[in-house]
Scaffold this active site. Sequence first.
Site, short mmCIF file in Angstrom:
data_model
loop_
_atom_site.label_atom_id
_atom_site.label_comp_id
_atom_site.label_asym_id
_atom_site.label_seq_id
_atom_site.Cartn_x
_atom_site.Cartn_y
_atom_site.Cartn_z
N ARG A 1 35.85 -77.45 53.52
CA ARG A 1 35.29 -76.16 53.93
C ARG A 1 36.28 -75.44 54.83
NH1 ARG A 1 30.73 -74.64 58.37
NH2 ARG A 1 30.29 -72.56 57.60
N HIS A 2 36.28 -74.10 54.78
CA HIS A 2 37.15 -73.33 55.67
C HIS A 2 36.88 -73.69 57.13
CE1 HIS A 2 33.70 -70.97 56.88
NE2 HIS A 2 33.36 -70.90 55.61
N GLY A 3 37.81 -73.34 58.00
CA GLY A 3 37.66 -73.64 59.43
C GLY A 3 36.80 -72.62 60.15
N GLY B 1 36.85 -74.41 49.96
CA GLY B 1 35.70 -73.54 49.69
C GLY B 1 34.78 -73.40 50.88
N ALA C 1 35.45 -76.86 58.73
CA ALA C 1 36.47 -77.81 58.23
C ALA C 1 35.87 -79.11 57.70
CB ALA C 1 37.53 -78.11 59.31
#
Length: 469
Positions: free
Chosen positions: A69-71, A355, A398
Amino acid sequence: MLSVVTSVVFVILAAADVPDFAAHFGSKTRYEDSAAYRRLLAELGADRSLLRAPSGERCSPVHLTALVRHGTRHPTVKNIRAIRQLSNLLRPDRRDDRQAQQDQSSPEGGRDGDSSTWLRDVLRRWDMWYTDDMDGQLAAKGREDLRQLATRLAASFPSLLGEESVRGGRVRLLTSSKHRCVSSAEAFQEGLHLAANVAPVHYRHQVDDGLLRAFEGCRGYVEGVEKNRTALAEVHKFKHGPEMESLRKKVAGKLGLPLHDLTPDLLEAAFFLCSYELAIKSLHSPWCFLFESHDAEVLEYKCDLKLFWKRAHGHAINLLASCPLFHHVFRTLDKAGWPRRATDAPPDPASILIGHAETLLPFLGLLGLYKDETPPTADNYHEQHGRSFRSSLLVPYAANVLLVLLDCARGPRLQLLVNEAPVRFPGMPDEDAPLYRDVRTAYRHLLDGCDYVEACGGTAAGRGPNTEL
Ligand SMILES: *[C@@H]1O[C@H](CO)[C@@H](O)[C@H](O)[C@H]1NC(C)=O
């Protein structure tokens, strides 16, 4: 006057700390606060070996697929507007006439004694620094989240993510098209390059929404769940249910606001603000003083309910909308594990897919994980205390799902890790790293099925999924 001074000192002193409930911000939880990660650090100590091959069997990792996952990100514009509205509500000079009149009719200050007075005063002077153009963008802290994750993974899997893979450009990186994900993909590569001591960084990621945001193109999902209030009825019911109502009364009292001014959305905005100030600026914000731990757990449940019904086991289509990703991951693992002729090109040592929480949760759902016996509803908050479906644990910033293919004496094995902690496949509770062929057998029904086109009943109007790269 003295009490205001004391309070300001108190807030400044507390800034060095984090709120007691920092592990309960749902999908807005910092990775380092997520209880799962903290437990892991405590267990591992200095030893970062994540692999749990059967004792006595020699194994070496041959491939890593990481779904990440994005931060840490900024609030989306919808959240920013709610935050602005909340902040303006507390400043009579910023309110419209209607609100100003209500302000005069509401009792002036002191309702909850001095602590409320100082808190109100601090919040009234709070600087609204979020601007609409920040809309969901990755924060500087978010870049750091991904750099550090990449560095840790490179240390855990040196043969897959080390210098040779980085120099050879052999780490395959796919990302969602959202800027927070593209920025995360860049930061992840920076981390890998840094760990391998390779400079400069040549970014080589590709965008693939057909894999990482497939739900957008799934008509059955968009019409049946996303745009369907009935499908999310439990969320709406809880939002106006007794737990949220009593919290709304309490917080409105602390803020000295008429109850109807503090809508459930603005109550949530105050909680999000506390989480954003911590995640983005490492601040223990005064907004956090509106809540106690048991209040945070109510708002965490609200987040879990939404993700459960909108993105996980709540509706079968939530999961089936991620079939393309499921097939992609297993095809990648197949290729990496199959015996090859010497003339074949070697498989990619690593495949990194960047994602959203909306990407990780359905994938975990398809694997059959975190499905409790009783689904969470608006009415069973108290029975759900020990639920396994907890967004704070599963999808902090993240967050990651790691699939490690191991080459072992008895054949390839597969180990699953969620947020860097070993997790067993539901059908195989006895082994951390079962034989890959047994994993395939356990998921045979999905490998032979999980038909996106059939489940979705066609693609949603507007944008269909991109063809797979
Ligand atoms: C909306 O959701 C409900 C409950 O899941 C379902 O029965 C209904 O068919 C859905 N409506 C549409 C248009 O898909």
